[in-house]
Every structure is written in structure tokens, then in C-alpha cells.
Design a protein around this motif. Structure first.
Motif, PDB file in Angstrom:
ATOM      1  N   ALA A 196      40.229  45.885  27.181  1.00 30.26           N
ATOM      2  CA  ALA A 196      40.492  46.594  28.438  1.00 30.26           C
ATOM      3  C   ALA A 196      39.204  46.724  29.243  1.00 30.26           C
ATOM      4  O   ALA A 196      39.235  46.652  30.474  1.00 30.26           O
ATOM      5  CB  ALA A 196      41.089  47.965  28.158  1.00 30.26           C
ATOM      6  N   LEU A 197      38.087  46.891  28.569  1.00 24.01           N
ATOM      7  CA  LEU A 197      36.812  46.975  29.270  1.00 24.01           C
ATOM      8  C   LEU A 197      36.379  45.622  29.814  1.00 24.01           C
ATOM      9  O   LEU A 197      35.747  45.545  30.856  1.00 24.01           O
ATOM     10  CB  LEU A 197      35.721  47.511  28.335  1.00 24.01           C
ATOM     11  CG  LEU A 197      35.849  48.974  27.922  1.00 24.01           C
ATOM     12  CD1 LEU A 197      34.773  49.312  26.898  1.00 24.01           C
ATOM     13  CD2 LEU A 197      35.731  49.882  29.138  1.00 24.01           C
ATOM     14  N   GLU A 198      36.709  44.538  29.128  1.00 23.82           N
ATOM     15  CA  GLU A 198      36.324  43.198  29.559  1.00 23.82           C
ATOM     16  C   GLU A 198      37.131  42.709  30.751  1.00 23.82           C
ATOM     17  O   GLU A 198      36.636  41.957  31.570  1.00 23.82           O
ATOM     18  CB  GLU A 198      36.493  42.197  28.407  1.00 23.82           C
ATOM     19  CG  GLU A 198      35.450  42.320  27.338  1.00 23.82           C
ATOM     20  CD  GLU A 198      35.655  41.308  26.233  1.00 23.82           C
ATOM     21  OE1 GLU A 198      36.640  40.547  26.272  1.00 23.82           O
ATOM     22  OE2 GLU A 198      34.829  41.280  25.314  1.00 23.82           O
ATOM     23  N   MET A 199      38.360  43.117  30.867  1.00 24.89           N
ATOM     24  CA  MET A 199      39.236  42.607  31.914  1.00 24.89           C
ATOM     25  C   MET A 199      38.663  42.788  33.321  1.00 24.89           C
ATOM     26  O   MET A 199      38.611  41.831  34.067  1.00 24.89           O
ATOM     27  CB  MET A 199      40.629  43.247  31.804  1.00 24.89           C
ATOM     28  CG  MET A 199      41.374  42.824  30.564  1.00 24.89           C
ATOM     29  SD  MET A 199      41.572  41.052  30.441  1.00 24.89           S
ATOM     30  CE  MET A 199      43.072  40.873  31.364  1.00 24.89           C
ATOM     31  N   PRO A 200      38.197  43.967  33.712  1.00 22.95           N
ATOM     32  CA  PRO A 200      37.659  44.098  35.069  1.00 22.95           C
ATOM     33  C   PRO A 200      36.459  43.197  35.310  1.00 22.95           C
ATOM     34  O   PRO A 200      36.319  42.630  36.384  1.00 22.95           O
ATOM     35  CB  PRO A 200      37.258  45.571  35.153  1.00 22.95           C
ATOM     36  CG  PRO A 200      38.109  46.250  34.145  1.00 22.95           C
ATOM     37  CD  PRO A 200      38.300  45.245  33.046  1.00 22.95           C
ATOM     38  N   SER A 201      35.594  42.997  34.329  1.00 22.24           N
ATOM     39  CA  SER A 201      34.430  42.144  34.540  1.00 22.24           C
ATOM     40  C   SER A 201      34.862  40.694  34.748  1.00 22.24           C
ATOM     41  O   SER A 201      34.258  39.966  35.523  1.00 22.24           O
ATOM     42  CB  SER A 201      33.462  42.256  33.363  1.00 22.24           C
ATOM     43  OG  SER A 201      34.044  41.739  32.187  1.00 22.24           O
ATOM     44  N   ASN A 202      35.908  40.246  34.088  1.00 22.42           N
ATOM     45  CA  ASN A 202      36.408  38.894  34.296  1.00 22.42           C
ATOM     46  C   ASN A 202      36.982  38.737  35.694  1.00 22.42           C
ATOM     47  O   ASN A 202      36.823  37.707  36.331  1.00 22.42           O
ATOM     48  CB  ASN A 202      37.484  38.541  33.266  1.00 22.42           C
ATOM     49  CG  ASN A 202      36.903  38.326  31.878  1.00 22.42           C
ATOM     50  OD1 ASN A 202      35.708  38.109  31.736  1.00 22.42           O
ATOM     51  ND2 ASN A 202      37.743  38.410  30.875  1.00 22.42           N
ATOM     52  N   GLU A 203      37.668  39.769  36.176  1.00 23.60           N
ATOM     53  CA  GLU A 203      38.237  39.701  37.513  1.00 23.60           C
ATOM     54  C   GLU A 203      37.131  39.657  38.559  1.00 23.60           C
ATOM     55  O   GLU A 203      37.248  38.972  39.567  1.00 23.60           O
ATOM     56  CB  GLU A 203      39.163  40.889  37.753  1.00 23.60           C
ATOM     57  CG  GLU A 203      40.444  40.800  36.951  1.00 23.60           C
ATOM     58  CD  GLU A 203      41.312  42.039  37.104  1.00 23.60           C
ATOM     59  OE1 GLU A 203      40.967  42.898  37.941  1.00 23.60           O
ATOM     60  OE2 GLU A 203      42.321  42.132  36.395  1.00 23.60           O
ATOM     61  N   VAL A 204      36.034  40.356  38.331  1.00 26.13           N
ATOM     62  CA  VAL A 204      34.911  40.342  39.269  1.00 26.13           C
ATOM     63  C   VAL A 204      34.327  38.944  39.341  1.00 26.13           C
ATOM     64  O   VAL A 204      33.993  38.453  40.415  1.00 26.13           O
ATOM     65  CB  VAL A 204      33.838  41.379  38.844  1.00 26.13           C
ATOM     66  CG1 VAL A 204      32.567  41.198  39.640  1.00 26.13           C
ATOM     67  CG2 VAL A 204      34.386  42.792  38.989  1.00 26.13           C
ATOM     68  N   GLU A 205      34.204  38.271  38.215  1.00 28.93           N
ATOM     69  CA  GLU A 205      33.664  36.916  38.199  1.00 28.93           C
ATOM     70  C   GLU A 205      34.551  35.964  38.984  1.00 28.93           C
ATOM     71  O   GLU A 205      34.067  35.049  39.628  1.00 28.93           O
ATOM     72  CB  GLU A 205      33.519  36.422  36.765  1.00 28.93           C
ATOM     73  CG  GLU A 205      32.405  37.119  36.009  1.00 28.93           C
ATOM     74  CD  GLU A 205      32.336  36.683  34.562  1.00 28.93           C
ATOM     75  OE1 GLU A 205      33.030  35.708  34.211  1.00 28.93           O
ATOM     76  OE2 GLU A 205      31.593  37.304  33.801  1.00 28.93           O
ATOM     77  N   LYS A 206      35.871  36.160  38.947  1.00 23.59           N
ATOM     78  CA  LYS A 206      36.784  35.289  39.680  1.00 23.59           C
ATOM     79  C   LYS A 206      36.665  35.499  41.185  1.00 23.59           C
ATOM     80  O   LYS A 206      36.899  34.598  41.961  1.00 23.59           O
ATOM     81  CB  LYS A 206      38.231  35.545  39.243  1.00 23.59           C
ATOM     82  CG  LYS A 206      38.524  35.080  37.847  1.00 23.59           C
ATOM     83  CD  LYS A 206      39.946  35.403  37.464  1.00 23.59           C
ATOM     84  CE  LYS A 206      40.225  35.011  36.028  1.00 23.59           C
ATOM     85  NZ  LYS A 206      41.574  35.396  35.631  1.00 23.59           N
ATOM     86  N   ASP A 207      36.284  36.714  41.601  1.00 22.40           N
ATOM     87  CA  ASP A 207      36.192  37.036  43.017  1.00 22.40           C
ATOM     88  C   ASP A 207      34.888  36.571  43.651  1.00 22.40           C
ATOM     89  O   ASP A 207      34.711  36.691  44.847  1.00 22.40           O
ATOM     90  CB  ASP A 207      36.331  38.551  43.230  1.00 22.40           C
ATOM     91  CG  ASP A 207      37.748  39.024  42.915  1.00 22.40           C
ATOM     92  OD1 ASP A 207      38.661  38.182  42.947  1.00 22.40           O
ATOM     93  OD2 ASP A 207      37.922  40.228  42.647  1.00 22.40           O
ATOM     94  N   VAL A 208      33.969  36.023  42.878  1.00 17.31           N
ATOM     95  CA  VAL A 208      32.690  35.567  43.410  1.00 17.31           C
ATOM     96  C   VAL A 208      32.936  34.384  44.332  1.00 17.31           C
ATOM     97  O   VAL A 208      33.751  33.512  44.060  1.00 17.31           O
ATOM     98  CB  VAL A 208      31.747  35.176  42.247  1.00 17.31           C
ATOM     99  CG1 VAL A 208      30.475  34.564  42.778  1.00 17.31           C
ATOM    100  CG2 VAL A 208      31.471  36.377  41.374  1.00 17.31           C
ATOM    101  N   SER A 209      32.196  34.328  45.431  1.00 18.01           N
ATOM    102  CA  SER A 209      32.406  33.260  46.423  1.00 18.01           C
ATOM    103  C   SER A 209      32.015  31.906  45.850  1.00 18.01           C
ATOM    104  O   SER A 209      31.171  31.820  44.966  1.00 18.01           O
ATOM    105  CB  SER A 209      31.584  33.547  47.668  1.00 18.01           C
ATOM    106  OG  SER A 209      30.209  33.444  47.364  1.00 18.01           O
ATOM    107  N   PRO A 210      32.571  30.818  46.401  1.00 16.56           N
ATOM    108  CA  PRO A 210      32.264  29.483  45.895  1.00 16.56           C
ATOM    109  C   PRO A 210      30.802  29.092  46.120  1.00 16.56           C
ATOM    110  O   PRO A 210      30.305  28.206  45.474  1.00 16.56           O
ATOM    111  CB  PRO A 210      33.174  28.549  46.687  1.00 16.56           C
ATOM    112  CG  PRO A 210      34.150  29.419  47.390  1.00 16.56           C
ATOM    113  CD  PRO A 210      33.640  30.802  47.372  1.00 16.56           C
ATOM    114  N   GLN A 211      30.103  29.731  47.001  1.00 14.44           N
ATOM    115  CA  GLN A 211      28.711  29.406  47.264  1.00 14.44           C
ATOM    116  C   GLN A 211      27.775  29.914  46.176  1.00 14.44           C
ATOM    117  O   GLN A 211      26.589  29.713  46.245  1.00 14.44           O
ATOM    118  CB  GLN A 211      28.291  29.993  48.626  1.00 14.44           C
ATOM    119  CG  GLN A 211      29.075  29.442  49.794  1.00 14.44           C
ATOM    120  CD  GLN A 211      28.913  27.940  49.979  1.00 14.44           C
ATOM    121  OE1 GLN A 211      27.859  27.387  49.642  1.00 14.44           O
ATOM    122  NE2 GLN A 211      29.946  27.280  50.468  1.00 14.44           N
TER     123      GLN A 211
END
Length: 81
Positions: free
Chosen positions: A46-61
Motif C-alpha cells: 500500500a505504501l509502494e503504490m502511490p510512489s509507482n503512480e508518481v513515476e508514471k505521471d513523470v513527463s516524457p522529457q
């Protein structure tokens, strides 16, 4: 003679019962530990899930694209030249 055999058998039966009780206590303890570990793993996931979502939201640049794709301009339309 028979009294000694009976006494010996009773002692063996008591030892066997003690071992069975010990085995059951250990099995119950193992079960409790497994449940605790499952709970801890669930909490960690449960603690890891938000950090994974943040990584997905990083811009392509951010360097996730290969260098070739970053150098090419992206075409937003397709047409005849």
C-alpha cells in the motif's frame, strides 16, 4: 513385571502427548506469524503504490524516452507532402 511395562507405556504416552501439544503450539505460532507477515506485506504494498503512480505521471522529457525519439519532432497530423 507387568506393572513396570504399564508404567513405561504410561510415560511414553505422556511424552507423546507433550510432543503433540508442543507441535500444535508451534503450528499455531507459525500461523500467527504468517498472518502478521501477510499484513506487513499488504501495508508495504500500500505504501509502494502511490510512489509507482508518481513515476508514471513523470513527463516524457524526464529521460524515459530513447535519445532517437527525443531528437525527432513528433508529427501530430498525417497528410500528403
Amino acid at each position: 513385571m507387568k506393572d513396570e511395562q504399564i508404567k513405561s507405556l504410561v510415560e511414553i504416552q505422556n511424552q507423546t502427548q507433550n510432543l503433540l501439544d508442543q507441535q500444535q503450539r508451534l503450528a499455531l505460532q507459525d500461523k500467527k506469524l504468517i498472518e502478521e507477515y501477510k499484513s506487513e506485506i499488504k501495508d508495504l504494498k500500500a505504501l509502494e503504490m502511490p510512489s509507482n503512480e508518481v513515476e508514471k505521471d513523470v513527463s516524457p522529457q524526464s529521460g524515459t524516452e530513447p535519445a532517437e525519439e527525443q531528437a525527432k519532432p513528433k508529427k501530430w497530423w498525417f497528410g500528403k507532402r
